[in-house]
Design a protein around this motif. Structure first.
Motif, PDB file in Angstrom:
ATOM      1  N   LEU A  11     -37.091  11.509  20.567  1.00  0.00           N
ATOM      2  CA  LEU A  11     -38.499  11.252  20.284  1.00  0.00           C
ATOM      3  C   LEU A  11     -38.777  11.327  18.787  1.00  0.00           C
ATOM      4  N   ILE A  25     -46.635  10.038  21.888  1.00  0.00           N
ATOM      5  CA  ILE A  25     -45.664   9.388  22.782  1.00  0.00           C
ATOM      6  C   ILE A  25     -45.531  10.195  24.069  1.00  0.00           C
ATOM      7  N   ASN A  29     -47.102   8.678  27.703  1.00  0.00           N
ATOM      8  CA  ASN A  29     -46.100   8.350  28.718  1.00  0.00           C
ATOM      9  C   ASN A  29     -45.887   9.464  29.736  1.00  0.00           C
ATOM     10  N   LEU A  31     -44.555  12.442  29.581  1.00  0.00           N
ATOM     11  CA  LEU A  31     -43.188  12.961  29.590  1.00  0.00           C
ATOM     12  C   LEU A  31     -43.218  14.457  29.886  1.00  0.00           C
ATOM     13  N   LEU A  37     -34.829  12.028  27.208  1.00  0.00           N
ATOM     14  CA  LEU A  37     -35.168  10.618  27.380  1.00  0.00           C
ATOM     15  C   LEU A  37     -34.093   9.969  28.238  1.00  0.00           C
ATOM     16  N   GLN A  41     -35.278   3.627  29.746  1.00  0.00           N
ATOM     17  CA  GLN A  41     -36.682   3.982  29.996  1.00  0.00           C
ATOM     18  C   GLN A  41     -37.592   3.199  29.060  1.00  0.00           C
ATOM     19  N   LEU A  43     -40.994   2.940  27.071  1.00  0.00           N
ATOM     20  CA  LEU A  43     -42.065   3.766  26.520  1.00  0.00           C
ATOM     21  C   LEU A  43     -43.169   2.885  25.957  1.00  0.00           C
ATOM     22  N   ASP A 334     -42.771  -0.044  35.728  1.00  0.00           N
ATOM     23  CA  ASP A 334     -42.987   0.552  34.420  1.00  0.00           C
ATOM     24  C   ASP A 334     -43.852  -0.390  33.590  1.00  0.00           C
ATOM     25  N   ALA A 364     -49.778   5.460  31.201  1.00  0.00           N
ATOM     26  CA  ALA A 364     -49.337   4.371  30.329  1.00  0.00           C
ATOM     27  C   ALA A 364     -49.864   3.021  30.815  1.00  0.00           C
TER      28      ALA A 364
END
Length: 370
Positions: A11, A25, A29, A31, A37, A41, A43, A334, A364
């Motif tokens: 990240l 971020i 998203n 997370l 990560l 994936q 983002l 996604d 997202a």
């Protein structure tokens, strides 16, 4: 705006490369672990004050049960413009049955956030769609009149903007009667300033066989409703073989068929807000896939060290992992697959897209549309 994670990415590194703070971020998203990560994936990367605007100004809506967590529902605003409350039912006598939980808070939440709430009507009985309820309803004028009268009263009393009719497994012999009933509801509702939409199973030809589609006349329903919602999902489903829930090539076929029979400005695309996890090998009649949220799907991939792939034709992410010696495959959505589906909306100039359903978090997605 969409960054696909590579092996060795962190990240901090992505933040330095893009200028977007790590905290943003993580937040955008959802997370759960900033130190993990997943290769492959996707983002969503938005700077401060930056918007996605993938919807191109078209309306976004979604279905939700009254027991949805307020925090999860709140994530869908401000892009959410139509909230469909699932669901009201009815008896064989045409008496309206409200949902078991109070729906008024959802109606108020929608209006307070600039969205229009719609009552969803289904022929639910014992937790499943009952086409015998539909058969009796469309065959008796007095039952229809009773139900429509009670629906109108409920819409006025609860503060709804209209009605969404979601009848599934309609018998072929009830095809014309069902379209006629939708028209009666529309006339009654339009007279008082309310709108009527109808949800239809995905169909690609007039002669298509199957209990889900034979009782559904796209052209007739398009004439009798203000809006037609295409339920373009469930190719991959609980008891079916592993595949994308809404493969873009299959969704495109449905849209091409629909726009040939219904004006595109009346059509709304369906987008799934979930995926499925299948244990392998798949055995028909035995294997039962587990429903997973799109955020949850990435967390599972991280937990088991999976690598996320992206199917170019289906335009959907997927991966495999092993748990307790058993292979699994997961298909989900996604921001890449969502962007592709909204691309169809814009390409065919549909009025927008509605999500089934809003019960699972997917921040997202909503930021992508804003």
């Amino acid at each position: 705006m969409i960054y696909v994670v590579k092996n060795g990415d962190t990240l901090e590194g992505i933040s330095r490369q893009t200028g977007i703070p790590v905290w943003k971020i993580v937040y955008d998203n959802q997370l759960s672990d900033r130190n993990v990560l997943v290769p492959g994936q996707a983002l969503l990367l938005l700077g401060q004050g930056e918007t996605g605007e993938v919807s191109g100004g078209r309306a976004a809506g979604g279905y939700a049960y009254p027991f949805i967590e307020p925090e999860i529902l709140g994530q869908a605003f401000p892009p959410l413009r139509e909230l469909l409350v699932f669901s009201y039912g009815f008896t064989f006598e045409g008496n309206l049955i409200p949902p078991p939980q109070d729906d008024l808070w959802m109606v108020e939440t929608a209006w307070n956030n600039g969205a229009e709430p719609f009552m969803v009507l289904t022929p639910f009985s014992g937790g499943a769609f009952n086409n015998q309820l539909v058969k009796v309803l469309v065959g008796h004028e007095e039952i229809q009149e009773n139900l429509i009268r009670q629906m109108l009263a409920a819409v006025q009393d609860r503060g709804y903007a209209g009605v969404d009719i979601d009848f599934e497994y309609v018998l072929p012999q009830d095809r014309a009667g069902y379209a006629g009933f939708v028209g009666k509801v529309r006339r009654a509702m339009n007279e008082h300033g309310y709108r009527v939409s109808v949800a239809v199973a995905p169909k690609v030809s007039d002669s298509q066989r199957g209990l889900l589609v034979e009782g559904i006349d796209y052209a007739a329903l398009g004439e009798n409703a203000d809006t037609v919602f295409l339920m373009t999902y469930e190719w991959g489903y609980t008891y079916g073989p592993p595949m994308a829930v809404a493969p873009l090539d299959k969704v495109r076929q449905v849209v091409e068929y629909a726009v040939a029979r219904i004006p595109p400005e009346k059509l709304v695309l369906g987008i799934p807000n979930y995926g499925y996890d299948w244990a392998l090998p798949y055995e028909r009649g035995i294997t039962r896939a587990r429903t997973v949220g799109n955020v949850e799907a990435v967390e599972i991939a991280a937990q088991y060290g999976a690598v996320i792939e992206y199917a170019p034709i289906a335009q959907s992410p997927w991966y495999t992992y092993r748990q307790n010696g058993m292979e699994h495959v997961v298909w989900f959505e996604d921001v890449r697959s969502i962007e592709a589906k909204w691309g169809l909306v814009k390409e065919f100039r549909l009025s927008g897209a509605w999500y089934w359903n809003l019960m699972r978090p997917f921040r997202a997605n909503w930021l992508l549309l804003s």
